[in-house]
Design a protein around this motif. Sequence first.
Motif, short mmCIF file in Angstrom:
data_model
loop_
_atom_site.label_atom_id
_atom_site.label_comp_id
_atom_site.label_asym_id
_atom_site.label_seq_id
_atom_site.Cartn_x
_atom_site.Cartn_y
_atom_site.Cartn_z
N ASN A 54 -4.57 4.72 -10.04
CA ASN A 54 -3.87 4.53 -8.76
C ASN A 54 -2.36 4.66 -8.91
O ASN A 54 -1.68 5.17 -8.02
N SER A 55 -1.83 4.20 -10.04
CA SER A 55 -0.40 4.34 -10.29
C SER A 55 0.00 5.81 -10.39
O SER A 55 1.06 6.22 -9.92
N ILE A 109 0.29 7.24 -6.99
CA ILE A 109 1.57 6.84 -6.38
C ILE A 109 2.70 7.72 -6.91
O ILE A 109 3.57 8.17 -6.15
N LEU A 145 2.65 1.52 3.46
CA LEU A 145 2.07 0.71 2.39
C LEU A 145 0.71 0.14 2.79
O LEU A 145 -0.18 -0.02 1.96
N LEU A 160 -1.91 2.60 1.97
CA LEU A 160 -2.19 2.64 0.53
C LEU A 160 -3.04 1.46 0.09
O LEU A 160 -3.97 1.61 -0.70
N VAL A 182 -5.34 0.60 -3.27
CA VAL A 182 -4.21 0.58 -4.19
C VAL A 182 -3.63 -0.83 -4.18
O VAL A 182 -3.18 -1.33 -3.14
N TYR A 213 1.16 -0.18 -7.05
CA TYR A 213 2.14 0.60 -6.28
C TYR A 213 3.54 0.41 -6.87
O TYR A 213 4.26 1.39 -7.12
#
Length: 228
Positions: free
Chosen positions: A3-4, A7, A79, A82, A87, A92
């Motif tokens: 997930n990072s 981002i 956000l 996300l 996430v 994030y």
Amino acid sequence: MKNSMIIIKKELKDTIKNKTVLIQFILFPLLTIIMENAIKLEGMPEHFFTNLFSIMYIGMAPLTSVASIISEEKEKNTLRVLIMANVKPIQYLLGVCIYVWTICMIGAGLIATGLGRGDIPFYMFIMGIGFAISALTGACIGLYAKNQMAATSVVMPVMMVFAFLPMLSMFNDNIKKIAKYFYTEQLKRLLEEMTFDGIKTNTIIILAVNVVLMIALFLGLFKKKGLE
């Protein structure tokens, strides 16, 4: 970590569109290269402009970029999308900080082309530490601010302290006594030495205290405000 990485890819696309953030990554490497090659004065210390602009780069680019990215996405409610997409908030924030740190390190790499080959590892090491602390500081401001305008009002005085205090300390002993407690001043002194042998115990202590304070502030803000 997956997930990072998502981002990071997202922020890369957004940066290309956001000229305000993009120019900060380009400005200082470009200025440094131009000034180092265009201005040569008698008695000027070696790599004077490299050291000067490198510290300004540390104190401005990652700090303002991370704060701007987080506060803008909070304001636009992107956000929430996300987070709904599974996430996690910490993923994030980690993604944003790693992304900004990496882009800044690329800029530092460009600046380092003007240094001697033996000085480059030390220079990149010091820049990496500075970028990490500043990115964390920017994340604190992003968490604290309700929107981008509020973030800007907080970023400006903080940026002025971290970016310009080391420069002012060169000309005023009273300012130097205050500046020595800030990480940017300590990093400036290390860049002037440009050697691992120049790292003293009190320098490590001051840098460690700066890091611990920023981490404590970040954790406190994250626990209190999250990414609301």
